[in-house]
Write an enzyme that holds these catalytic residues in place. Structure first.
Site, PDB file in Angstrom:
ATOM      1  N   ASP A 173      17.388  77.563  45.560  1.00 21.39           N
ATOM      2  CA  ASP A 173      18.890  76.987  45.671  1.00 21.39           C
ATOM      3  C   ASP A 173      18.836  75.668  46.167  1.00 21.39           C
ATOM      4  OD1 ASP A 173      21.494  76.986  44.661  1.00 21.39           O
ATOM      5  OD2 ASP A 173      21.613  75.360  46.247  1.00 21.39           O
ATOM      6  N   LYS A 207      25.351  84.792  47.933  1.00 15.44           N
ATOM      7  CA  LYS A 207      24.274  84.057  48.004  1.00 15.44           C
ATOM      8  C   LYS A 207      23.865  83.438  49.740  1.00 15.44           C
ATOM      9  CE  LYS A 207      23.864  79.234  45.612  1.00 15.44           C
ATOM     10  NZ  LYS A 207      23.985  79.578  44.611  1.00 15.44           N
TER      11      LYS A 207
HETATM   12  O1  2IT Z   1      23.464  78.545  41.333  1.00 14.99           O
HETATM   13  C1  2IT Z   1      23.484  79.509  41.227  1.00 14.99           C
HETATM   14  O2  2IT Z   1      22.987  79.762  39.835  1.00 14.99           O
HETATM   15  C2  2IT Z   1      21.524  78.826  41.578  1.00 14.99           C
HETATM   16  N1  2IT Z   1      21.163  78.978  42.481  1.00 14.99           N
HETATM   17  C3  2IT Z   1      20.670  80.540  40.793  1.00 14.99           C
HETATM   18  C4  2IT Z   1      20.857  82.293  41.683  1.00 14.99           C
HETATM   19  C5  2IT Z   1      19.639  82.506  41.260  1.00 14.99           C
HETATM   20  O3  2IT Z   1      19.807  83.809  41.407  1.00 14.99           O
HETATM   21  O4  2IT Z   1      18.877  82.560  40.194  1.00 14.99           O
END
Ligand code: 2IT
Length: 437
Positions: A158, A118
């Site tokens: 996100d 993340k």
């Molecule tokens: O919280 C999540 O699963 C997302 N923001 C999507 C992450 C992604 O790599 O598509």
């Protein structure tokens, strides 16, 4: 947990996420000598790497601004780090560690080969011009590019990061490395993005909810639903819930919530997209446009509904909210946001209602990201129907995994436990197979 707390002082959100996993996998963990011998839980709780960097940029007035950028590369045992980028003033290392940790379990549950990561920045997109957004995204990528790659770490959007921001970041990445690769997901359709990716998180949550209801011999028809947020997740959930015959009566923003007694329809759902693109982060204009009541500075959890779906941000639904929902007859809570419920609310909801945690119920977004990676590797595009069918299947499978690991002797399903053990097993086995690295 004492050792984890001592090592991560003040990181409340990360500790909240870690505590929940430790508690729910504990008995299972203790009964497996291999997991203990290889210290799998101790290793899983420690991120593989956290990168923190300066992001200087110049605003429209010509003034220099400095933000902080992060990428937490949590676990790569089952695939390249994968997870979104969040631009929001609340972003801290603790917040991104909690999200990266949860993402590891979530991505494992999808059954696709994706590790957990993340990233983000404390940059606030609210009120920024398009040029400022572009300059910030470019500045952010000028450092992040050296830490990511299509086989290393694949970011996505996100909160505060949508297709436009991904386009800006992708453009700078491509310029710097001189390669056209699938290093990002959530890309525009014209340069490798997947159909259904914008809808995926919301659609996936509703497919998961459909399975929860089916287990109880029920369906969505005639159910009233409270949603929070009015962004991408809330929009997708509203679209699919409405299509399946439910009545969505609330959406919300940082400014308050609207109560639409007659329920959202396609015109109103389309308007959510317009509201979001205005970049003001307020939902009140909906109440004026459609002549429905607006409740300033309040959360939608005080209305009478059958199902509540938090779609905004962590800890947006606390114990009092949860009790209010319960007293008003709410039967189910589905987290479409990550860790939308406080720990005590999640416990109350699990004991008294049916509750699905985000790492299972909102896995649809990253699932279609995984499908976007597959399409990019194959250099072809699937149709809407193909992607939607795969998403539907993945969510149905995640639900079955939760039932498998979370069924209690009394016949109830503890979805938190089911999701945590279900996500844990694959990562643990891969870590054991790869030795102490
Ligand atoms: O919280 C999540 O699963 C997302 N923001 C999507 C992450 C992604 O790599 O598509």
């Amino acid at each position: 947990m004492d050792a984890v707390k001592a090592k991560n002082p003040g990181e409340d959100e990360f500790l909240q996420a870690a505590q929940e996993v430790v508690e729910t996998v504990w008995d299972f963990y203790q009964s497996n000598e291999r997991y203990k011998k290889y210290k799998i839980l101790e290793r899983m709780i420690e991120p593989e790497r956290c990168v923190i960097f300066r992001v200087p940029w110049i605003d429209d007035k010509g003034e220099i601004q400095v933000n902080r950028g992060y990428r937490v590369q949590f676990n790569s045992a089952i695939g390249p780090y994968k997870g979104g980028i969040r631009f929001h003033p609340s972003v801290t290392l603790s917040g991104l560690k909690f999200l990266g940790f949860e993402q590891t379990f979530k991505n494992s549950l999808t059954s696709l080969p994706m590790g957990g990561g993340k990233g983000g920045s404390d940059f606030n997109p609210k009120g920024k011009s398009e040029n400022e957004m572009m300059r910030f995204c470019h500045a952010f990528m000028c450092e992040l590019f050296r830490h990511i790659g299509p086989n290393t770490d694949v970011p996505a959007g996100d909160i505060g990061v949508g297709a436009r921001e991904i386009g800006f970041m992708y453009g700078m990445y491509k310029k710097l490395v001189n390669e056209f690769t699938g290093v990002f997901t959530g890309k525009g359709r014209e340069y490798g993005g997947s159909l259904i990716r914008p809808e995926a998180t919301g659609f996936g949550a509703i497919y998961f909810l459909r399975e929860m209801l089916a287990l109880k011999g029920k369906n969505m028809k005639g159910m009233t639903v409270a949603l929070s947020g009015f962004g991408n997740v809330s929009w997708g959930a509203a679209l699919k819930a409405t299509e399946l015959g439910a009545k969505v009566v609330t959406i919300s923003g940082p400014d308050g919530y609207i109560y639409d007694e007659n329920g959202l329809n396609n015109e109103k759902i389309d308007y959510m997209v317009e509201l979001r693109s205005s970049n003001n982060d307020i939902v009140e204009p909906y109440s004026k446009k459609f002549n429905v009541p607006f409740f300033p500075k309040r959360k939608p959890w005080e209305v009478k509904v059958d199902i509540a779906i938090p779609c905004a941000i962590q800890n947006e639904l606390n114990l009092d909210d949860c009790k209010k929902l319960y007293e008003n007859g709410c039967q189910m809570i589905v987290e479409a946001s990550n860790m939308g419920l406080t720990a005590d609310a999640a416990t109350f909801a699990t004991e008294n209602m049916v509750f699905a945690p985000g790492k299972a119920a909102n896995a649809g977004g990253v699932s279609v990201s995984g499908l976007e990676m597959t399409q990019n590797s194959m250099r072809l595009n699937w149709t809407t129907e193909e992607v939607d069918e795969k998403l539907n299947q993945i969510m149905t499978n995640i639900h079955a995994t939760c039932v498998k690991w979370g069924s209690e002797p009394n016949g109830k399903v503890n979805y938190i436990k089911g999701a945590n053990i279900g996500g844990f097993v694959k990562v643990a086995e891969a870590m054991i197979a790869q030795g102490v690295v």
